[in-house]
Design an enzyme around this catalytic site. Sequence first.
Site, PDB file in Angstrom:
ATOM      1  N   GLY A 123       2.868  -1.163   4.315  1.00 63.26           N
ATOM      2  CA  GLY A 123       2.835   0.255   3.973  1.00 63.26           C
ATOM      3  C   GLY A 123       4.213   0.750   3.609  1.00 63.26           C
ATOM      4  O   GLY A 123       4.737   0.487   2.513  1.00 63.26           O
TER       5      GLY A 123
ATOM      6  N   GLU B 229      -5.331  -4.929  10.717  1.00 58.19           N
ATOM      7  CA  GLU B 229      -4.298  -3.914  10.912  1.00 58.19           C
ATOM      8  C   GLU B 229      -4.579  -3.147  12.194  1.00 58.19           C
ATOM      9  O   GLU B 229      -5.417  -2.228  12.198  1.00 58.19           O
ATOM     10  CB  GLU B 229      -4.305  -2.916   9.750  1.00 58.19           C
TER      11      GLU B 229
ATOM     12  N   GLU C 272      -7.014   4.644   7.686  1.00 56.59           N
ATOM     13  CA  GLU C 272      -6.843   6.077   7.372  1.00 56.59           C
ATOM     14  C   GLU C 272      -8.094   6.625   6.677  1.00 56.59           C
ATOM     15  O   GLU C 272      -8.462   7.781   6.886  1.00 56.59           O
ATOM     16  CB  GLU C 272      -5.565   6.275   6.525  1.00 56.59           C
TER      17      GLU C 272
ATOM     18  N   ASN D 288       0.868  -1.192   0.000  1.00 55.59           N
ATOM     19  CA  ASN D 288       0.000   0.000   0.000  1.00 55.59           C
ATOM     20  C   ASN D 288       0.896   1.232   0.000  1.00 55.59           C
ATOM     21  O   ASN D 288       1.486   1.572   1.021  1.00 55.59           O
ATOM     22  CB  ASN D 288      -0.899  -0.038   1.255  1.00 55.59           C
ATOM     23  N   TRP D 289       0.975   1.871  -1.154  1.00 57.61           N
ATOM     24  CA  TRP D 289       1.908   3.005  -1.278  1.00 57.61           C
ATOM     25  C   TRP D 289       1.358   4.293  -0.675  1.00 57.61           C
ATOM     26  O   TRP D 289       2.076   5.289  -0.575  1.00 57.61           O
ATOM     27  CB  TRP D 289       2.216   3.270  -2.755  1.00 57.61           C
ATOM     28  N   LYS D 290       0.070   4.280  -0.334  1.00 65.31           N
ATOM     29  CA  LYS D 290      -0.584   5.492   0.188  1.00 65.31           C
ATOM     30  C   LYS D 290      -0.364   6.662  -0.795  1.00 65.31           C
ATOM     31  O   LYS D 290      -0.309   6.425  -1.998  1.00 65.31           O
ATOM     32  CB  LYS D 290      -0.096   5.791   1.609  1.00 65.31           C
TER      33      LYS D 290
ATOM     34  N   SER E  73       3.371  -1.890  10.389  1.00 66.52           N
ATOM     35  CA  SER E  73       4.818  -1.914  10.626  1.00 66.52           C
ATOM     36  C   SER E  73       5.469  -3.249  10.252  1.00 66.52           C
ATOM     37  O   SER E  73       6.353  -3.742  10.957  1.00 66.52           O
ATOM     38  CB  SER E  73       5.130  -1.545  12.081  1.00 66.52           C
TER      39      SER E  73
ATOM     40  N   HIS F 214      -9.643   1.054   4.786  1.00 68.46           N
ATOM     41  CA  HIS F 214      -8.356   1.247   5.461  1.00 68.46           C
ATOM     42  C   HIS F 214      -8.570   2.212   6.623  1.00 68.46           C
ATOM     43  O   HIS F 214      -9.367   3.151   6.523  1.00 68.46           O
ATOM     44  CB  HIS F 214      -7.318   1.802   4.476  1.00 68.46           C
TER      45      HIS F 214
HETATM   46  P1  PGA Z   1       2.851   0.521   7.646  1.00 71.10           P
HETATM   47  O1  PGA Z   1       1.381   0.729   7.016  1.00 71.10           O
HETATM   48  O2  PGA Z   1       3.390  -0.772   7.111  1.00 71.10           O
HETATM   49  O3  PGA Z   1       3.624   1.714   7.185  1.00 71.10           O
HETATM   50  O4  PGA Z   1       2.673   0.478   9.128  1.00 71.10           O
HETATM   51  C1  PGA Z   1       0.505  -0.351   6.862  1.00 71.10           C
HETATM   52  C2  PGA Z   1      -0.812   0.090   6.263  1.00 71.10           C
HETATM   53  O5  PGA Z   1      -1.275   1.194   6.592  1.00 71.10           O
HETATM   54  O6  PGA Z   1      -1.430  -0.622   5.463  1.00 71.10           O
END
Ligand code: PGA
Length: 256
Positions: free
Chosen positions: A240, A173, A103, A11-13, A219, A101
């Site tokens: 991420g 998550e 976010e 997930n590149w956001k 993470s 997600h």
């Molecule tokens: P992260 O993000 O690996 O940077 O903790 C994971 C995600 O939000 O899918």
Amino acid sequence: MTDIKPLISGNWKMNYNHLEAIQLIQKLDFKLQSKNYERVEISVHPPFTDLRSIQTLIDGDKIPLKLGAQDCSWHDSGAYTGEVSPTMLAKLNVLYVLVGHSERRELFGETDQIVRDKLEAVLRHNMSPILCVGDTLEEYEAEKTNDKVFSQVQSGLKGLSLAQLCRVVVAYEPIWAIGTGHNATPAQAQSTCSFIRSIISDLAGLEASSTIRIQYGGSVRPGNAHDLLSQPDINGLLVGSASLDADAFAEIIEYV
Ligand code: PGA
């Protein structure tokens, strides 16, 4: 669950323009070998503006990566300024779409109902939703993880047919682990993923619960991927920040 092919998703956001995206995919493909692709399914979820460039690259060079998106509208078309329709994603050969997600839920106010509508839209266009669920730090500390996950999984999946359920991926998550550098321990992640499988079994029976893939995210790094993936109920990872680095992402995939 060992016969389920794991799914590792990046997930590149909101990172990388289409030129940077092309470079990352080329570097990643250079690092990966055909044995990686045989053992594991790999999806990349760049921003919308990168999708067409990456689709052209992976089709043209026959790269066995799966294209993913980070979100989509639940409407197919119409007066919805700023939205991206699932029909448009399907036309770009997108196979996996993240829905719910944390976010999106926390920063953009997506409710369980919105997440459900998006999940159905993704299924309607023959793509696979990756339904993200997870507890906040307060919920975790108050030992409410299972309650939170139960309500999110129920509202996301209740009433789907067996055929639909078999196309869904669930990503656990913990919100306290996302972008913090503090991943859940493999035992914690396993316990919640096993609980999610039991919810699915109660909802739809053994066939659905033994087919569906459950990812862990939060993470994930090369240093913890192996232990997380060794857990019986973890069938993949949602990665991420480590997916923004071809070396780190390829190293995570190597652990499968
Ligand atoms: P992260 O993000 O690996 O940077 O903790 C994971 C995600 O939000 O899918």
